[in-house]
Design a protein around this motif. Structure first.
Motif, short mmCIF file in Angstrom:
data_model
loop_
_atom_site.label_atom_id
_atom_site.label_comp_id
_atom_site.label_asym_id
_atom_site.label_seq_id
_atom_site.Cartn_x
_atom_site.Cartn_y
_atom_site.Cartn_z
N ILE A 1 25.65 0.25 5.82
CA ILE A 1 25.13 1.46 6.55
C ILE A 1 23.64 1.71 6.13
O ILE A 1 23.00 2.85 6.60
CB ILE A 1 26.38 2.69 6.56
CG1 ILE A 1 25.89 3.60 7.53
CG2 ILE A 1 26.26 3.08 5.21
CD1 ILE A 1 26.69 4.83 7.53
N LEU B 1 29.80 -6.65 7.83
CA LEU B 1 31.19 -6.39 8.27
C LEU B 1 32.12 -7.79 8.24
O LEU B 1 33.16 -7.83 7.87
CB LEU B 1 31.18 -5.73 9.71
CG LEU B 1 30.93 -4.24 9.67
CD1 LEU B 1 31.15 -3.79 11.10
CD2 LEU B 1 32.23 -3.66 9.03
N VAL C 1 29.42 1.96 1.02
CA VAL C 1 28.94 3.07 2.08
C VAL C 1 28.06 4.30 1.40
O VAL C 1 27.16 4.55 1.65
CB VAL C 1 30.12 3.59 2.87
CG1 VAL C 1 29.61 5.00 3.76
CG2 VAL C 1 30.48 2.35 3.95
N PHE D 1 30.50 -2.83 4.74
CA PHE D 1 29.83 -2.14 5.59
C PHE D 1 28.45 -1.65 5.33
O PHE D 1 28.41 -0.68 4.64
CB PHE D 1 30.80 -0.78 6.06
CG PHE D 1 30.15 -0.11 7.21
CD1 PHE D 1 29.50 -0.69 8.10
CD2 PHE D 1 30.70 1.14 7.66
CE1 PHE D 1 29.31 -0.01 9.36
CE2 PHE D 1 30.55 1.77 8.73
CZ PHE D 1 29.97 1.16 9.61
#
Lengths: 364, 320
Positions: free
Chosen positions: A100, A93, A158, A98
């Motif tokens: 994930i 981040l 993502v 991101f």
């Protein structure tokens, strides 16, 4: 900006840095109390039982060979992958990406560590560093692949990391079920004791102390990552790209390769979390089961304001809910899924908090 | 065999398409939508809840109950997409983060509430709400056409709804003044504001539409694929829908084609495994196909297509 205003600003930012996470924690506890009251349980004994289950409060009774200290060591054992996973999210981040896919990277590294070293008879002195290396390398490769897909083909990180989560889950599940299964527990065969990332001491009173090596690695990593992000040129580049991509490009940074770099580091940390989780805290892998811890780590990272060292505190807090939920469930009869709910609520408040803090920055 | 590929392929493609249209409404209005997974799960949970409470009360079985169930699922989806709207429009949380927060919250909330509801209904804290087999029907006349008749055979009750909503969505998005404004919000919100239309209001409406469609898709998946509501609803359908809309270049008509590709790849792969008589362990590898295919399609399409220019940008009407 006049001198006086500058003074005012430097006074205000630290206060919002601590007040906002504190506010989200207080609000979360309020929600937790409300839930327990609504389903007719005493909220304070229920909340205290979370702490008892984590070895932070005395239980009324213990089975032989365990006491509060062994509970606490076990708590540190599961806090270690939580902290490492949150550091992975933080590095991503901070670089504007991101990650994930922490749980997929964890599963891959845990699987590779288990099949490559977990069933061998290497002495622990050799096995442990080898396992850590495998964890770092496999996570870095998968994380780097996600970064490279973004770099080369503009695939949103993502979406691609979620796809890799499922691919890793089905692929490792297939191999565990066909090659490495223990038919009794229906998950992979137990890792041999010499390849486990713990040091076990048995005291004269018969207490079995399992000291998690991963915890110390995780603590060291938190400070190392802080040093890297705050004090080195490489870390500065990552933060620069994350803060303002156009600005970084204008300043002449190769933003795309910096993005790949931050995903490599992020993946390596997640891989480390994976081996600590599967070969330290647990010793077996349930096929086709992505660790929920990889998602809880996002909450830890946001609650910790994306600061590596603050993540030590936020992971300590969230682990209390996750670890203590089993004991809480056995004493109050409330389903243990409430731990994930609490984490979700905390995540909601802390992400709102991050936005509030960003805005106070803007208007200062 | 070709019949089964068509029937099963459509049964997978249509709910995916409903969710993808929802995602298009949101992303075309400029709000990054990674929350489809959580929204569809919450919608399915609301539908399952209404089913569980209505089925002992209402005579007539699933063929009657399915309509209030669909309504509940759509409204439930709307509720959770409004949470995403609230976070990303009112609080201006990073929209990617907000989407993931919504997913995690929906997942934990529905699993927790399922245990609680089951305790109240049956006394056991099971993590499943049973729905039973979903009602299916054959379209009279059309279903007896040789090969293509399979399109109209064993149709789930959800499918006509999805097709009607899809047609309405195409008209709404490409043929009305509202649709033009919605698309402009995703390209150049300042110009919409300058024309005297509220960007925030338009985006709220777009996200409500998104929630309605996504809840419908989620209910369809829960009802027809697992016959229950359980944590297996979080299989990544929402992310597949996002991948479908990206490959479809944020256009409803192209997205329909990519959804069909996903559906037929899945059902075709399954029939192939059945035909070759492979072991059931291989079914895990076959379940992997849609995800691998998604990645491959994304590789080819992500570079050349055009996401809305203002997608995901923090917007406040008095700032530039």
């Amino acid at each position: 900006m006049t001198g006086q205003e500058k003074e005012k600003r430097s006074f205000r930012i630290p206060s919002s840095r601590f007040l906002i996470p504190l506010g989200s924690v207080v609000l979360t506890f309020a929600v937790l109390i409300l839930i327990f009251v609504l389903i007719g349980r005493n909220p304070f004994t229920a909340i205290y039982s979370f702490f008892q289950g984590s070895g932070l409060g005395l239980k009324p009774s213990y089975v032989k060979s365990s006491n509060m200290l062994t509970d606490f060591l076990s708590y540190l054992g599961i806090m270690a992958p939580m902290l490492l996973g949150s550091l992975a999210v933080v590095v991503g981040l901070r670089g504007g990406l991101f990650n994930i896919g922490v749980s997929g990277q964890m599963l891959l590294s845990g699987f590779l560590g288990t099949i490559l070293v977990g069933y061998s008879t290497l002495p622990p002195v050799l096995a442990m560093p080898l396992i850590f290396l495998i964890g770092l390398a496999s996570g870095a490769v998968l994380g780097g692949l996600i970064g490279w897909l973004k770099y080369r083909f503009n695939v949103h990180e993502v979406v691609s990391s979620i796809m890799f989560n499922y691919i890793v889950s089905f692929l490792t599940g297939y191999f565990i079920k066909t090659k490495y299964v223990d038919p009794i527990i229906r998950s992979s065969k137990q890792v041999l004791p010499n390849a486990r990332l713990n040091v076990t001491l048995v005291t004269q009173a018969g207490l079995k102390l399992v000291i998690p090596i991963g915890f110390f690695i995780a603590l060291a990593m938190a400070f190392l990552i802080r040093f890297y992000l705050d004090r080195t040129a490489g870390g500065f580049e990552i933060r620069m790209v994350g803060f303002n991509r156009e600005g970084a490009a204008y300043a002449g940074l190769p933003i795309r390769s910096v993005m790949v770099k931050s995903m490599v580091i992020s993946g390596a940390l997640a891989g480390l979390a994976g081996v600590v989780y599967y070969m330290g805290y647990y010793s077996t892998i349930v096929p086709k089961d992505l660790p929920a811890l990889g998602f809880d780590a996002i909450a830890v990272a946001l609650l910790g304001n994306l600061g590596p060292v603050s993540c030590i505190f936020s992971s300590a807090l969230i682990t209390i809910f996750q670890k203590g939920a089993v004991y809480m469930s056995s004493t109050t009869g409330v389903v243990r899924e409430i731990a994930s709910l609490v984490t979700g609520v905390l995540l909601l408040f802390s992400s709102l908090g991050v936005s509030v803090r960003e805005r106070t920055h803007h208007y200062d | 065999m070709i019949d089964r590929i068509i029937i099963d392929g459509l049964a997978f493609a249509l709910p995916l398409f409903a969710m993808a249209i929802g995602g298009i409404f949101s992303e075309k209005s400029g709000i990054t939508m990674l929350a489809l997974e959580g929204i569809q799960g919450f919608g399915a949970f609301c539908g399952a809840l209404v089913f569980a409470y209505l089925s002992p009360l209402v005579a007539g079985g699933p063929r009657v109950i399915v309509y209030p169930v669909i309504l509940a699922a759509m409204l439930g989806g709307m509720l959770f997409s409004l949470l995403h709207a609230f976070m990303s429009i009112r609080f201006r949380v990073n929209q990617v983060v907000s989407g993931v927060v919504v997913n995690i919250l929906a997942m934990s909330l529905t699993i927790f509430l399922t245990g609680l509801v089951n305790e109240g209904l049956t006394g056991e804290a099971s993590n499943k709400i049973w729905l039973g087999a979903a009602p299916r029907f054959n379209v009279p006349g059309l279903s007896s056409i040789p090969v293509l008749g399979a399109v109209f055979r064993e149709v789930y009750i959800f499918s006509p709804f999805i097709i009607v909503f899809a047609v309405i969505s195409v008209v709404l998005l490409y043929r009305t003044r509202f649709g033009l404004r919605l698309r402009a919000c995703g390209e150049n919100p300042q110009s919409v504001e300058a024309a005297g239309v509220s960007v925030k209001q338009t985006r709220y409406i777009a996200l409500m539409l998104c929630g309605l469609l996504t809840g419908l898709g989620g209910m369809n998946f829960a009802y027809t694929f697992s016959a229950n509501f359980s944590p297996t609803i979080y299989m990544g359908y929402g992310y597949l829908a996002i991948a479908a809309l990206i490959c479809g270049n944020w256009d409803i008509r192209n997205t329909f084609l990519t959804c069909l590709i996903f559906g037929f790849a899945r059902s075709g792969g399954y029939q192939l495994i059945l035909k070759l008589g492979m072991s059931s362990d291989l079914s895990d590898l076959f379940l992997m196909i849609p995800y691998v295919l998604t990645l491959l399609l994304l590789l080819f399409f992500s570079r050349h297509n055009h996401p809305p220019s203002a997608l995901g940008a923090d917007y406040e009407y008095d700032r530039r």
